[in-house]
Design an enzyme around this catalytic site. Structure first.
Site, PDB file in Angstrom:
ATOM      1  N   GLU A   1       0.856  -1.201   0.000  1.00 10.43           N
ATOM      2  CA  GLU A   1       0.000   0.000   0.000  1.00 10.43           C
ATOM      3  C   GLU A   1       0.886   1.242   0.000  1.00 10.43           C
ATOM      4  OE1 GLU A   1      -2.801   0.289   3.318  1.00 10.43           O
ATOM      5  OE2 GLU A   1      -2.869   2.464   3.053  1.00 10.43           O
TER       6      GLU A   1
ATOM      7  N   ARG B   1       0.598  10.377   0.192  1.00 12.95           N
ATOM      8  CA  ARG B   1       0.907  11.413   1.198  1.00 12.95           C
ATOM      9  C   ARG B   1       2.116  12.237   0.806  1.00 12.95           C
ATOM     10  NH1 ARG B   1      -0.022   7.918   6.743  1.00 12.95           N
ATOM     11  NH2 ARG B   1      -1.793   6.832   5.843  1.00 12.95           N
TER      12      ARG B   1
ATOM     13  N   THR C   1      -4.516   6.011   1.477  1.00 12.49           N
ATOM     14  CA  THR C   1      -4.859   7.414   1.742  1.00 12.49           C
ATOM     15  C   THR C   1      -5.678   8.007   0.590  1.00 12.49           C
ATOM     16  OG1 THR C   1      -2.669   7.516   2.799  1.00 12.49           O
ATOM     17  CG2 THR C   1      -3.954   9.520   2.837  1.00 12.49           C
TER      18      THR C   1
ATOM     19  N   LYS D   1     -11.075  -1.906   6.120  1.00 15.32           N
ATOM     20  CA  LYS D   1      -9.964  -1.488   6.961  1.00 15.32           C
ATOM     21  C   LYS D   1     -10.565  -0.921   8.244  1.00 15.32           C
ATOM     22  CE  LYS D   1      -6.517   2.240   7.021  1.00 15.32           C
ATOM     23  NZ  LYS D   1      -5.344   2.774   6.327  1.00 15.32           N
TER      24      LYS D   1
HETATM   25  C1  3PG Z   1      -2.023   4.582   8.217  1.00 18.87           C
HETATM   26  O1  3PG Z   1      -1.280   5.546   8.052  1.00 18.87           O
HETATM   27  O2  3PG Z   1      -2.861   4.105   7.443  1.00 18.87           O
HETATM   28  C2  3PG Z   1      -1.861   4.005   9.536  1.00 18.87           C
HETATM   29  O3  3PG Z   1      -1.930   5.076  10.419  1.00 18.87           O
HETATM   30  C3  3PG Z   1      -0.561   3.332   9.751  1.00 18.87           C
HETATM   31  O4  3PG Z   1      -0.479   3.320  11.103  1.00 18.87           O
HETATM   32  P1  3PG Z   1       0.844   2.958  11.850  1.00 18.87           P
HETATM   33  O5  3PG Z   1       1.876   3.961  11.423  1.00 18.87           O
HETATM   34  O6  3PG Z   1       0.472   3.086  13.304  1.00 18.87           O
HETATM   35  O7  3PG Z   1       1.211   1.558  11.456  1.00 18.87           O
END
Ligand code: 3PG
Length: 217
Positions: A49, A53, A77, A137
């Site tokens: 994934e 960002r 995202t 999710k």
């Molecule tokens: C995301 O960004 O989708 C999740 O916040 C990933 O979370 P983590 O950094 O706590 O694994």
């Protein structure tokens, strides 16, 4: 173990059942995309994934789709129909969103691309289900109630499978994966920013191999 052949557009079920962990990846440099994808693959993780960002995210998706076809590059995202369309054009083969809107659901349906919509409440689960989405999710997992909430959801929503993401680490992943309504977990711990900056691909492969070896319930 040989990995099962997947179609160009795997289903949400296939995406969530491939490996116990989906890495959530933030890439700052296009040059990191291909070596990172290869490092994760070498550790046994192929569902990737890439989050939208950073300004290079779409270029990274395109590079992995072209140069590492054994990986299954997805996009994370995604917050709008336009995000989903741009990522699919770049070569993304599945979509992950931090929340759910009808327009994102419709765009992915029209594109014929799997969507793992983000949910954190019963109403959001019901809206996603109404639109045909049952592999979801759970985000942000730890902050929203963690394993306790998943256990509570298993009563009314026992036909739904979740990919908890947000706050999952090697220390608690197993606890989530043991639950009957958890198909896999998501997390950023496989791709630490300092390892990427240093080009320490061997460390990424070690983290991926450890994640690939986690047991599901
Ligand atoms: C995301 O960004 O989708 C999740 O916040 C990933 O979370 P983590 O950094 O706590 O694994």
């Amino acid at each position: 173990m040989a990995l099962k052949e997947l179609s160009a557009r795997p289903s949400a079920q296939e995406v969530m059942r491939d490996a116990p962990v989906i890495p959530v990846i933030v890439l700052q440099d296009r040059a990191h995309a291909v070596p990172l994808a290869r490092a994760l693959l070498a550790g046994g993780i192929r569902m990737l994934e890439i989050t939208l960002r950073t300004p290079v995210a779409l270029a990274c998706i395109e590079a992995i789709a072209k140069e590492v076809p054994e990986a299954v590059v997805g996009v994370g995202t995604v917050r709008s129909a336009a995000d989903a369309q741009a990522a699919a054009m770049a070569g993304a083969r599945f979509v992950v969103s931090p929340g759910y809107t009808r327009s994102v659901g419709k765009a992915c349906h029209d594109l014929g691309i799997a969507l793992l919509p983000g949910v954190a409440t019963g109403s959001e689960i019901m809206m996603a289900q109404e639109d045909g989405y049952t592999d979801l999710k759970f985000f942000p997992a730890l902050q929203s109630g963690g394993t306790g909430l998943l256990k509570a959801w298993h009563g009314p929503f026992n036909d739904v499978k979740f990919c908890p993401t947000g706050g999952i680490t090697t220390a608690n992943a197993q606890e989530f994966l043991a639950l009957p309504n958890v198909a896999c977990v998501g997390g950023s711990w496989l791709t630490p920013a300092d390892a990427l900056a240093a080009g320490d691909w061997a460390r990424v492969t070690r983290l991926a191999a450890e994640a690939a070896g986690l047991k599901r319930g």
